[in-house]
Enzyme design. Structure first.
Site: not given
Length: 812
Positions: A614, A668, A760, A762-763
């Protein structure tokens, strides 16, 4: 100042290279052949001679086998005045005094029956103000007499006092006092030491080459009279035992002395220390000895340090005194670094079960505290006066303490709060919430549980209902794990099926997912749950990869294991705290060229990163799917402070998972290839990739990290944040999240709220520690219902579901 380091003068350094071992082999000598009886006679005579020789060797020569023993010592000379020339070992004054000391030492040794027969000689290493003599004595001791000689040497102070009290000495004889002596603590004996001048105080070869093997290096450090030596390491990287960080290979040992004597050892250190957590040591008087010992293995950069002198009564050195304010703080000297040895501080505080501590301690109104304490240590004094005494002995130091004190009303010490038995005050809302907030369980005793929120344990504790049936005995009496789908005598499979316990390890896949055959004997039958070695044979051990044991016959389970380790010792994510620089070296900050930091990622090789799909989806304004939009910062700790540790890379390509669903966040996950490979360093290293069969069980503690918002709707963090959470049972999580959880997702968090990933983050990685001490990439930060809300866990992409896809695209 005489001893402040200057560019053209450095530590007096000494190096000795140990000799290589003699590997010559003995050769048998041929004897002329004989026949008949002659051969028999000769053989018999040879055997008889051999046996006789062995008996003679055993009963005579073996008993006379001797060991070379070195003993180091310190003594004060009370009838001499110190001269500066005594600091120079080449001066005639030094040599004259040294000769007189060695002669008197010899006399003392020869008068002792247990020492006289074995004494070889003594050398004086140095003199310092006082006058203090530092010496080393050599003995040639039979094996059976080592203990008695050691005992006599340790009793040297009494031997010297007796000698000077009962024996006649010339009028110019030296008077010795305060004699301390012990066996030389370093196993590398040396005949002589050569001085080596270097532009900076550092290990040999630093920074252009690793330090040499089989080496003993000694630095004698001095300060002016009335000062102490201050030693600061700005670089420290030595070899250490991987498993427990013990110093059995290469190490630095620091002495509050000018000779290596165990009773004056301040610390023995090895391994790697972060520059953000520097090592600083102070001597108790104006000398210090630093030794570096290396073995014949490994190549490491070494150390660099700065030496200065500090006045004994200068800032940071004073301790103790009268405190009269209603509240305040005080610390041990040099806090949070190592306090000096041989120190006593007394604080007297005036405001409107005694423990045995043999070494360093803090004493509060006659109650002694020592050792390492976890959490807060609270002491309450029932009147308006308290005396706090800090005492450290001659040997081994630590980082000390930080004290906060305040005046309280003895009738109401915790206004509008709960008073724990250990005198800590906590919020009333924390009582009976399932967490040990007091630290002594005061807040969790005799609870009446809220039936809608908490489970009532049989032992009268209350635990959050979401902990029920998560595979972890949270109650302590297993109440929360009773009636969880399997009856007594049954085994709970990883797929939540139940099978009879007797079917576990019977060689058949009764669960359906093979989990009943895990952690049994080595299995040759491969299932979805067994680990497949490179030779295509399978083993049943759970999580065998990179655990330090060769489980596969071809050792493939321990291949490619240079990952998942932080070289630094550890001492926001919502509810988190600042990470130590280099603590999570696989953490990456992904910057959009237009927006700055937007997402996190994880390093899995020199060219590849893992992040969330995402993060790389286009919107109306930005083309996040294009490599040119992004910059990756590796080794970063503080945003906008790249410094020497960080590396910036552009991207060559982005590979989002082809089945990513932007509405459900299923699949994701995305891969990023760097435009050029990045060199590994202390701050840049990959995280270990788990096998497809790797198990991350419910209740297991994991780490979330990132620069995301520190509260829902708040601003992003500047310093990398870390927080510890637990993996949550999949069924429990799916119920909490309205059945939105797929098998390719995993949940982790603290369901009472307060700790979570946020915008922030994410990932970024969900880092899972393993038994072997390495971190594995369990998940990728994906989505959640707000940030740190109660009963709303963080949702992560389950990396094990994508191992085949990651291997196909990256080769990792």
């Amino acid at each position: 100042m005489r001893y402040t380091p200057k560019p053209d003068k450095d530590w007096d350094t000494s190096v000795q290279f140990l000799p290589a071992s003699d590997n010559k082999q003995l050769e048998k000598k041929k004897v002329p052949g004989r026949v008949g009886a002659v051969v028999g006679v000769v053989v018999f005579a040879a055997v008889l001679a051999l046996m006789t020789g062995l008996l003679v060797w055993h009963f005579h020569f073996r008993q006379d086998r001797r060991d070379r023993k070195i003993y180091s010592g310190i003594m004060r000379i009370t009838n001499q005045v110190f001269e500066d020339k005594y600091e120079n070992s080449n001066s005639s004054e030094f040599k004259a005094l040294a000769k007189q000391v060695t002669e008197q030492l010899k006399t003392i040794y020869l008068r002792q029956p247990q020492l006289s027969k074995y004494y070889v000689g003594s050398t004086i290493r140095a003199f310092s103000e006082g006058i203090i003599a530092y010496y080393m004595s050599e003995f040639n001791v039979p094996m059976g007499q080592v203990l008695s000689v050691n005992k006599a040497i340790e009793n040297m102070n009494n031997l010297v006092k007796k000698d000077q009290r009962t024996m006649k000495h010339p009028g110019n004889a030296l008077v010795f006092d305060e004699v301390v002596s012990s066996a030389f603590s370093v196993s590398y004996y040396f005949e002589s030491l050569e001085s080596n001048d270097r532009p900076l105080p550092s290990s040999p070869g630093f920074p252009n080459a690793p330090y040499p093997p089989n080496t003993l290096v000694q630095w004698e450090l001095r300060a002016d009279l009335g000062h102490v030596v201050k030693l600061d390491f700005d670089t420290f990287n030595l070899e250490a035992e991987e498993a427990d960080k013990t110093c059995k290979k290469d190490f630095i040992k620091i002495y509050d002395s000018l000779v290596a004597i165990e009773s004056r050892a301040m610390e023995e250190i090895c391994g790697h220390y972060s520059p953000s957590d520097p090592l600083t040591f102070l001597s108790s008087h104006n000398v210090m000895l630093v030794t570096l010992v290396t073995n014949d293995e490994g190549e490491y950069p070494g150390i660099r340090a700065h030496v200065s002198q500090v006045r004994k009564d200068g800032p940071g050195m004073k301790c103790g005194g009268a405190l009269s304010a209603a509240g305040g703080t005080f610390t041990s000297p040099n806090f949070p670094n190592y306090y000096p040895p041989n120190t006593v501080c007394v604080w007297t505080i005036t405001v409107s079960c005694r423990k045995k501590c043999n070494k360093d301690y803090v004493e509060v109104n006659s109650k002694k505290l020592c050792g390492e304490k976890t959490g807060h240590v609270v002491e309450t004094v029932k009147n308006n006066q308290a005396t706090v005494t800090f005492s450290s002995d001659h040997s081994y130091v630590d980082r000390g303490f930080n004290v906060t004190y305040k005046a309280i009303n003895s009738l109401d010490p915790c206004p509008k709060q709960l008073l724990c038995e250990n005198q800590i005050c906590i919020n009333l809302n924390l009582k009976c919430d399932g967490w040990n907030d007091c630290g002594d369980m005061t807040d969790e005793r005799n609870c009446v549980c809220n039936a809608t929120q908490h489970l009532a344990c049989k032992n009268r504790l209350c635990k959050p209902k979401f902990w029920q049936c998560d595979g972890v005995d949270d109650c302590g009496d297993n109440t929360d794990e009773l009636g969880c789908g399997c009856t007594a005598g049954e085994f709970l499979c990883q797929n939540d099926n139940c099978v009879l316990e007797k079917k576990k390890c019977d060689g058949r896949n009764d669960c359906g997912d093979g989990s009943d055959e895990l952690d049994c004997t080595t299995s040759m039958t491969c299932t979805d749950a067994t680990y497949k070695c490179k030779n295509n044979l399978c083993i049943s051990k759970v999580n065998p990869e990179c655990d330090g044991q060769d489980d596969c016959e071809d050792k493939s389970d321990e291949a490619n294991c240079d990952c998942g380790r932080s070289l630094f010792k550890t001492s926001r994510i919502v509810g988190g705290q600042d990470a130590v620089a280099g603590e999570f070296p696989w953490q990456v900050s992904l910057h959009s060229k237009d927006h700055g930091h937007l997402c996190g990622a994880s390093i899995i090789s020199e060219r590849w990163l893992v992040t969330a799909a995402h993060c790389v989806q286009d919107n109306g304004k930005s083309r996040f799917s294009q490599p040119g939009t992004w910059e990756a910062y590796l080794g970063l700790h503080v945003q906008r402070q790249t410094g020497k540790t960080a590396e910036r890379r552009t991207l060559k390509r982005i590979i989002p998972h082809p089945y990513y669903n932007e509405y459900t966040y299923d699949n994701d996950i995305a891969l990023m290839e760097l435009s050029s490979s990045v060199p590994y360093s202390d701050h840049i290293r990959p995280i270990c990739m788990p096998a497809a069969q790797h198990v991350f069980p419910p209740g297991h503690s994991v780490w979330i990290t990132g620069w995301g918002a520190t509260r829902e709707g708040g601003l992003a963090a500047t310093v990398l944040q870390k927080a510890q959470v637990r993996i949550i049972n999949q069924t429990v999580c799916n119920n909490l999240m309205a059945n939105q959880i797929t098998s390719r997702m995993m949940c982790a968090g603290v369901l009472l709220g307060g700790i979570d990933a946020c915008q922030g983050d994410s990932g970024g990685p969900l880092s899972s520690p393993s038994k072997g001490g390495r971190m594995f990439l369990a998940g990728v930060v994906s989505w959640g219902d707000g940030c740190a809300r109660k009963n709303k866990p963080g949702i992560y992409t389950r990396v094990t579901k994508y191992r085949g896809w990651i291997k196909e695209k990256t080769g990792v």
